[in-house]
Design an enzyme around this catalytic site. Structure first.
Site, PDB file in Angstrom:
ATOM      1  N   ASN A   1       0.853  -1.202   0.000  1.00 56.73           N
ATOM      2  CA  ASN A   1       0.000   0.000   0.000  1.00 56.73           C
ATOM      3  C   ASN A   1       0.884   1.246   0.000  1.00 56.73           C
ATOM      4  O   ASN A   1       2.116   1.139  -0.049  1.00 56.73           O
ATOM      5  CB  ASN A   1      -0.940  -0.026   1.206  1.00 56.73           C
ATOM      6  CG  ASN A   1      -0.154  -0.109   2.503  1.00 56.73           C
ATOM      7  OD1 ASN A   1       0.583   0.807   2.855  1.00 56.73           O
ATOM      8  ND2 ASN A   1      -0.279  -1.222   3.199  1.00 56.73           N
TER       9      ASN A   1
ATOM     10  N   LYS B   1     -10.824  -4.447  18.853  1.00 54.03           N
ATOM     11  CA  LYS B   1      -9.427  -4.889  19.021  1.00 54.03           C
ATOM     12  C   LYS B   1      -8.940  -4.709  20.457  1.00 54.03           C
ATOM     13  O   LYS B   1      -7.777  -4.917  20.735  1.00 54.03           O
ATOM     14  CB  LYS B   1      -8.528  -4.122  18.049  1.00 54.03           C
ATOM     15  CG  LYS B   1      -8.888  -4.309  16.577  1.00 54.03           C
ATOM     16  CD  LYS B   1      -7.765  -3.860  15.658  1.00 54.03           C
ATOM     17  CE  LYS B   1      -8.177  -3.968  14.193  1.00 54.03           C
ATOM     18  NZ  LYS B   1      -7.024  -4.082  13.289  1.00 54.03           N
TER      19      LYS B   1
HETATM   20  O1  PMT Z   1       2.906   6.078   6.553  1.00 52.82           O
HETATM   21  P1  PMT Z   1       2.283   7.400   6.148  1.00 52.82           P
HETATM   22  O2  PMT Z   1       2.410   7.650   4.656  1.00 52.82           O
HETATM   23  O3  PMT Z   1       2.768   8.546   6.985  1.00 52.82           O
HETATM   24  O4  PMT Z   1       0.703   7.307   6.384  1.00 52.82           O
HETATM   25  C1  PMT Z   1       0.231   7.176   7.683  1.00 52.82           C
HETATM   26  C2  PMT Z   1      -0.938   6.186   7.765  1.00 52.82           C
HETATM   27  C3  PMT Z   1      -2.125   6.724   6.995  1.00 52.82           C
HETATM   28  C4  PMT Z   1      -0.512   4.832   7.205  1.00 52.82           C
HETATM   29  C5  PMT Z   1      -1.252   6.043   9.296  1.00 52.82           C
HETATM   30  O5  PMT Z   1      -1.647   7.291   9.791  1.00 52.82           O
HETATM   31  C6  PMT Z   1      -2.336   5.021   9.556  1.00 52.82           C
HETATM   32  O6  PMT Z   1      -3.521   5.272   9.482  1.00 52.82           O
HETATM   33  N1  PMT Z   1      -1.908   3.776   9.866  1.00 52.82           N
HETATM   34  C7  PMT Z   1      -2.790   2.596  10.042  1.00 52.82           C
HETATM   35  C8  PMT Z   1      -3.134   2.058   8.695  1.00 52.82           C
HETATM   36  C9  PMT Z   1      -4.033   0.850   8.786  1.00 52.82           C
HETATM   37  O7  PMT Z   1      -3.632  -0.214   8.405  1.00 52.82           O
HETATM   38  O8  PMT Z   1      -5.190   1.069   9.345  1.00 52.82           O
HETATM   39  P2  PMT Z   1      -6.339  -0.064   9.560  1.00 52.82           P
HETATM   40  O9  PMT Z   1      -7.554   0.731   9.908  1.00 52.82           O
HETATM   41  O10 PMT Z   1      -6.420  -0.962   8.389  1.00 52.82           O
HETATM   42  O11 PMT Z   1      -5.818  -0.883  10.778  1.00 52.82           O
HETATM   43  C10 PMT Z   1      -6.204  -0.624  12.111  1.00 52.82           C
HETATM   44  C11 PMT Z   1      -5.082  -0.896  13.081  1.00 52.82           C
HETATM   45  O12 PMT Z   1      -4.783  -2.280  13.065  1.00 52.82           O
HETATM   46  C12 PMT Z   1      -3.788  -0.181  12.772  1.00 52.82           C
HETATM   47  O13 PMT Z   1      -3.197   0.187  13.991  1.00 52.82           O
HETATM   48  C13 PMT Z   1      -2.939  -1.242  12.083  1.00 52.82           C
HETATM   49  O14 PMT Z   1      -1.546  -1.049  12.298  1.00 52.82           O
HETATM   50  C14 PMT Z   1      -3.421  -2.500  12.782  1.00 52.82           C
HETATM   51  N2  PMT Z   1      -3.359  -3.710  11.992  1.00 52.82           N
HETATM   52  C15 PMT Z   1      -4.109  -3.862  10.871  1.00 52.82           C
HETATM   53  C16 PMT Z   1      -4.087  -5.062  10.188  1.00 52.82           C
HETATM   54  C17 PMT Z   1      -3.289  -6.097  10.660  1.00 52.82           C
HETATM   55  N3  PMT Z   1      -3.231  -7.250  10.029  1.00 52.82           N
HETATM   56  N4  PMT Z   1      -2.557  -5.933  11.768  1.00 52.82           N
HETATM   57  C18 PMT Z   1      -2.580  -4.762  12.430  1.00 52.82           C
HETATM   58  O15 PMT Z   1      -1.898  -4.626  13.460  1.00 52.82           O
END
Ligand code: PMT
Length: 408
Positions: free
Chosen positions: A209, A343
């Site tokens: 991504n 979570k």
């Molecule tokens: O890296 P940059 O370009 O600065 O951009 C920053 C960002 C937009 C990536 C950052 O601010 C952000 O939002 N990061 C989380 C991205 C994400 O995967 O969000 P999610 O809503 O899909 O996941 C929710 C949470 O679960 C997150 O804390 C993620 O790290 C975690 N996760 C998700 C999937 C997975 N398999 N394991 C996880 O731990």
């Protein structure tokens, strides 16, 4: 003190017996090379004459918001912008209460509200007043708002009581200003995930991504600046390692999980900022996949990746305080709240990644911080700002939730 950036300091003096020490403080500030302007509350003038401070600083002392003559010189908004730092010493219980509530009912409180300067205060009051829950609440609020509280000290008080509430000595206030005092995250062990993961399809292709790692790296930088010991688990990004940070490079979600599990064993605060791929190829090809001329479509079978942050949050033993991010393109808060609950996180940073100039790859970001407060969910909306500033706001907010655990 010569290394201090920002040499314009506004010294605010409140109405306490310790005000007499502010004359010495003003002199120390001058000696350290600061340009000093003094603002006194009405009550402070009962303890020390403005003329004393004027003689020591060489500048007229401001005492009133409604003084047309003074406003004709440097108006209060100009004065608020002029200051690199504001230091209030002594800061009385009343002044703390007014500042904690964002009041602007005299010159000093108005300046504080109007200024983006870094703000310090040295509280001074009777020990019972300092220990009162209202003052404790105000002190917490002020810290959350970014104020640095220097002291108070403990010992004999002018009123005859003994206990906490004495203003720090001017020399100690100077040490606090230069950062010699304990930083808010001193010794805190922080693990942060950042950047994207790459899920191999074959030896040359992968699913990933647009995460640049900027937000996670900004968090790591800010955490070090606040005194924390920081381990950064980083997916593939093109960023230099922030100084003071130990970096662990990983590729896939499985790699990231392994590093997270290992580092979380000795961690107080875990922040999942990485954009972890939710799925990976069920069976990555051993050799490069060949294009087939006889087929116009190709089916890839994906399987779910482990949810790293949920695993860390579900720990029974050695569970750190856990902050997750929520990257959403709609219904930001609803999904953020859902992630907080589902979570079992302690805090969620919900960011809207559909807004131009924010989120993925950008230097700026905006977010709503969400955390559980008893049965309710509390929120702190953060407007668009550089990721460095948002990172500090997230950490400061987390520290206020974490402090009792950390110091237990
Ligand atoms: O890296 P940059 O370009 O600065 O951009 C920053 C960002 C937009 C990536 C950052 O601010 C952000 O939002 N990061 C989380 C991205 C994400 O995967 O969000 P999610 O809503 O899909 O996941 C929710 C949470 O679960 C997150 O804390 C993620 O790290 C975690 N996760 C998700 C999937 C997975 N398999 N394991 C996880 O731990």
């Amino acid at each position: 003190m010569s290394a201090l950036p920002g040499k314009r300091i506004l010294l605010g003096i409140g109405a306490g017996i310790a005000a007499y020490k502010s004359a010495h403080l003003a002199r120390l500030l001058k000696q350290a090379g600061f340009e000093v302007r003094v603002v006194m509350t009405e009550g402070a003038q009962a303890f020390i004459a403005p003329l004393t401070l004027q003689a020591l600083t060489g500048e007229a002392v401001r005492t009133s918001l409604l003084d047309p003559e003074a406003e004709a010189g440097m108006g209060h908004i100009e004065l608020a912008r002029w200051a690199d730092r504001i230091l209030i010493a002594p800061a009385t219980a009343d002044l703390m209460a007014r500042l904690a509530h964002g009041q602007a009912d005299d010159l000093l409180t108005t300046l504080c509200l109007a200024s983006h300067a870094e703000k310090f205060m040295a509280p001074a009051m009777n020990q019972a007043m300092w220990s009162h829950p209202a003052t404790a609440r105000n002190a917490r609020q002020l810290t959350e708002d970014g104020w640095h509280l220097l002291g108070p000290d403990s010992g004999d008080q002018a009123c005859g009581d003994v206990g906490p509430g004495r203003m720090l000595e001017p020399e100690d206030i100077m040490a606090g200003l230069s950062g010699a005092v304990k930083r808010p995250a001193e010794g805190l062990k922080v693990v942060i995930t950042a950047g994207p993961t790459r899920e191999a399809l074959d030896p040359v292709r992968y699913l990933s991504n647009h995460s640049s790692g900027k937000m996670g790296y900004a968090l790591a930088t800010a955490a070090v600046a606040l005194g924390a010991v920081v381990h950064l688990i980083s997916g593939p990004v093109a960023l230099p390692t922030p100084s003071g940070v130990t970096r662990h490079d990983v590729e896939s979600a499985d790699d990231m999980l392994a590093a997270a599990e290992r580092l979380a064993d000795d961690c107080d605060l875990f922040i999942g900022c990485a954009a972890v791929a939710d799925y990976r190829a069920e069976a990555p090809a051993e050799h490069k996949l060949k294009k087939r001329d006889d087929e116009n479509a190709m089916t890839l079978r994906l399987v779910k990746n482990p949810d790293i942050i949920a695993r860390i949050a579900a720990r029974d033993a050695r569970r750190p305080f856990v902050i997750g991010f929520a990257a959403e393109t709609r219904d930001l808060e609803r999904y953020g709240r859902d992630k907080l609950t589902r979570k079992q996180l302690d805090m969620v940073v919900a960011n809207d990644v559909s807004r131009a100039g924010l989120g993925f790859g950008a230097d700026d970001n905006a977010a709503v911080l969400l955390w559980r407060d008893g049965d309710a969910i509390d929120r702190d909306p953060q407007p668009p700002q550089p990721k460095s500033r948002l990172a500090e706001a997230i950490l400061r907010r987390a520290l206020t939730r974490l402090a009792p655990l950390h110091h237990a």
